[in-house]
Design a protein around this motif. Structure first.
Motif, mmCIF file in Angstrom:
data_model
loop_
_atom_site.group_PDB
_atom_site.id
_atom_site.type_symbol
_atom_site.label_atom_id
_atom_site.label_comp_id
_atom_site.label_asym_id
_atom_site.label_seq_id
_atom_site.Cartn_x
_atom_site.Cartn_y
_atom_site.Cartn_z
ATOM 1 N N ALA A 21 -56.883 16.948 11.296
ATOM 2 C CA ALA A 21 -55.811 16.087 10.783
ATOM 3 C C ALA A 21 -55.716 14.760 11.526
ATOM 4 O O ALA A 21 -55.433 13.727 10.922
ATOM 5 N N ALA A 22 -55.947 14.763 12.824
ATOM 6 C CA ALA A 22 -55.788 13.545 13.619
ATOM 7 C C ALA A 22 -57.064 12.724 13.710
ATOM 8 O O ALA A 22 -57.032 11.589 14.192
ATOM 9 N N THR A 23 -58.184 13.265 13.228
ATOM 10 C CA THR A 23 -59.467 12.592 13.467
ATOM 11 C C THR A 23 -60.302 12.349 12.213
ATOM 12 O O THR A 23 -61.233 11.553 12.250
ATOM 13 N N ALA A 24 -59.996 13.010 11.108
ATOM 14 C CA ALA A 24 -60.867 12.932 9.930
ATOM 15 C C ALA A 24 -60.667 11.666 9.103
ATOM 16 O O ALA A 24 -61.575 11.238 8.385
ATOM 17 N N SER A 25 -59.471 11.068 9.147
ATOM 18 C CA SER A 25 -59.162 9.899 8.322
ATOM 19 C C SER A 25 -60.199 8.787 8.546
ATOM 20 O O SER A 25 -60.626 8.564 9.685
ATOM 21 N N PRO A 26 -60.622 8.091 7.469
ATOM 22 C CA PRO A 26 -60.103 8.139 6.093
ATOM 23 C C PRO A 26 -60.741 9.204 5.207
ATOM 24 O O PRO A 26 -60.591 9.142 3.994
ATOM 25 N N ASN A 27 -61.406 10.169 5.786
ATOM 26 C CA ASN A 27 -61.963 11.269 5.007
ATOM 27 C C ASN A 27 -60.908 12.367 4.826
ATOM 28 O O ASN A 27 -59.922 12.405 5.553
ATOM 29 N N PRO A 28 -61.126 13.284 3.897
ATOM 30 C CA PRO A 28 -60.179 14.392 3.725
ATOM 31 C C PRO A 28 -60.282 15.401 4.849
ATOM 32 O O PRO A 28 -61.306 15.490 5.536
ATOM 33 N N VAL A 29 -59.194 16.175 5.049
ATOM 34 C CA VAL A 29 -59.275 17.326 5.937
ATOM 35 C C VAL A 29 -59.739 18.508 5.096
ATOM 36 O O VAL A 29 -59.221 18.757 4.018
ATOM 37 N N TRP A 141 -54.908 12.244 1.632
ATOM 38 C CA TRP A 141 -56.200 11.879 1.047
ATOM 39 C C TRP A 141 -56.186 12.074 -0.465
ATOM 40 O O TRP A 141 -56.718 11.236 -1.209
ATOM 41 N N LEU A 142 -55.592 13.156 -0.932
ATOM 42 C CA LEU A 142 -55.544 13.415 -2.369
ATOM 43 C C LEU A 142 -54.735 12.342 -3.098
ATOM 44 O O LEU A 142 -55.121 11.889 -4.185
ATOM 45 N N THR A 143 -53.617 11.924 -2.524
ATOM 46 C CA THR A 143 -52.827 10.849 -3.126
ATOM 47 C C THR A 143 -53.656 9.588 -3.244
ATOM 48 O O THR A 143 -53.696 8.929 -4.298
ATOM 49 N N ALA A 144 -54.334 9.223 -2.170
ATOM 50 C CA ALA A 144 -55.140 8.009 -2.164
ATOM 51 C C ALA A 144 -56.295 8.091 -3.153
ATOM 52 O O ALA A 144 -56.579 7.136 -3.886
#
Length: 359
Positions: A21-29, A141-144
């Motif tokens: 959760a804290a490191t994957a952005s901008p990719n999905p978890v 991520w899903l919203t985006a």
């Protein structure tokens, strides 16, 4: 239909996904569990960081030869595209996976469609298992991916009678040190912190993530000032070198129906900058405009046990003329933070009826 072992494996995969959760952005978890034909876990994995192995690849590596003939249980439909890493569909096929169970379909045009690709190759595929749980953990991520804009969270602090400032304009501090520390934790969990130029002119906030002693965090979200006419003073704290800043003006983004910065263009601009979750902190005018534009996905409110009786409200004009038009929210969480109350909610469909009868 998914068996009990697969459902339990999906629940575990949802938990694994949150490790990124804290490191994957901008990719999905994403989390993945590999089960052998007897339903035993032989491999686990999650997506940790952009450019790193996807959850399926990590779980397949952990499973090794045991992956052949096994079932992959994954929170997001396996991708079918090549980016910084190869497609997960190819990795699953090469490993000899016989069945794939996923929770949520990938809505992106580039990566979606992996389920059909796997079916065409002879793999048994089932989707929608524990979809609601997986959706909640991957909402930003899903919203985006679905809307082409970030998930937008409006945060406010107010007194019990809904005031965000006193009659003389003072607003520091309505809430307690504990609530303010919680806000910094909230900032640390987003990609951008957004405020209107009115808040910058009134309070000169820094809009950074800081420890209780004032030390800035190593990772700072993008600071965004929504400033129609470009009035942000050059000496503002928000323009210091602690974190990057975007002053979003009408000259750059155009004008919306209300004569101010086009908020839909602002949302698209944030997404183009890699922002998946944005926290809007001020002020009431900007919050009202975002609500009118349908751009608030979540509300986090900090309510102090104090009364002012006059002063600026937490929310300005939001397009509500009658009680039937009120923005109804579904409460997700209510808890005490020090002496204050923290509420978290999501908007319901506009015009939804109250569940309880009102007199």
């Amino acid at each position: 239909m998914a068996g009990q072992a697969e459902v339990e494996a999906m629940r575990r995969a949802v938990q694994l996904a949150q490790r990124g959760a804290a490191t994957a952005s901008p990719n999905p978890v994403v989390g993945c569990v590999v089960l052998d034909p007897d339903g035993r876990t032989v491999g686990e994995g999650w997506h940790e960081r952009p450019g790193g192995p996807h959850a399926e690849v990590a779980a397949l590596r952990a499973a090794g030869a045991a992956a052949r003939g096994a079932t992959a249980v994954v929170t997001l439909e396996p991708c079918r595209h090549t980016g910084r890493t190869g497609p997960c569909t190819r990795a699953l096929l090469e490993a000899g996976i016989a069945r794939v169970v996923y929770a949520v379909a990938d809505p992106s045009a580039v990566a979606g469609g992996g389920a059909e690709q796997l079916r065409a190759a002879g793999v048994a595929v089932e989707g929608g298992v524990l979809a609601e749980e997986a959706e909640a953990g991957n909402a930003r991520w899903l919203t985006a991916a679905r809307l082409g804009r970030p998930q937008i969270v409006w945060k406010y602090a107010a007194t019990l009678d809904g005031r965000s400032a006193a009659a003389d304009g003072t607003s520091r501090w309505i809430t307690s040190p504990q609530a303010r520390a919680d806000v910094h934790a909230l900032r640390a969990d987003v990609d951008a912190v957004v405020a209107g130029v009115g808040t910058v002119l009134a309070d000169d906030p820094q809009l950074t993530v800081r420890a209780p002693d004032g030390t800035p965090a190593a990772r700072q979200p993008l600071r965004v000032v929504v400033d129609t006419a470009g009035r942000t003073p050059t000496g503002s704290c928000v323009l210091d070198d602690t974190a990057p800043t975007w002053v979003a003006t009408a000259a750059e983004l155009g004008v919306g129906p209300d004569g101010h910065v086009d908020l839909q263009a602002l949302a698209r601009g944030l997404y183009a900058r890699g922002v998946l979750r944005a926290l809007v902190e001020g002020g009431p005018t900007l919050a009202g405009a975002l609500l009118r534009a349908g751009l608030v996905d979540r509300v986090v409110g900090y309510v102090a046990p104090a009364l002012l009786g006059a002063g600026a409200p937490a929310l300005a004009e939001a397009g509500v003329a009658t009680i039937a038009d009120a923005y109804r929210l579904e409460l997700l969480d209510v808890r005490r933070v020090g002496p204050d109350v923290r509420l978290e909610a999501v908007p319901r469909a506009r015009g939804a009826r109250q569940d309880e009868a009102e007199e």
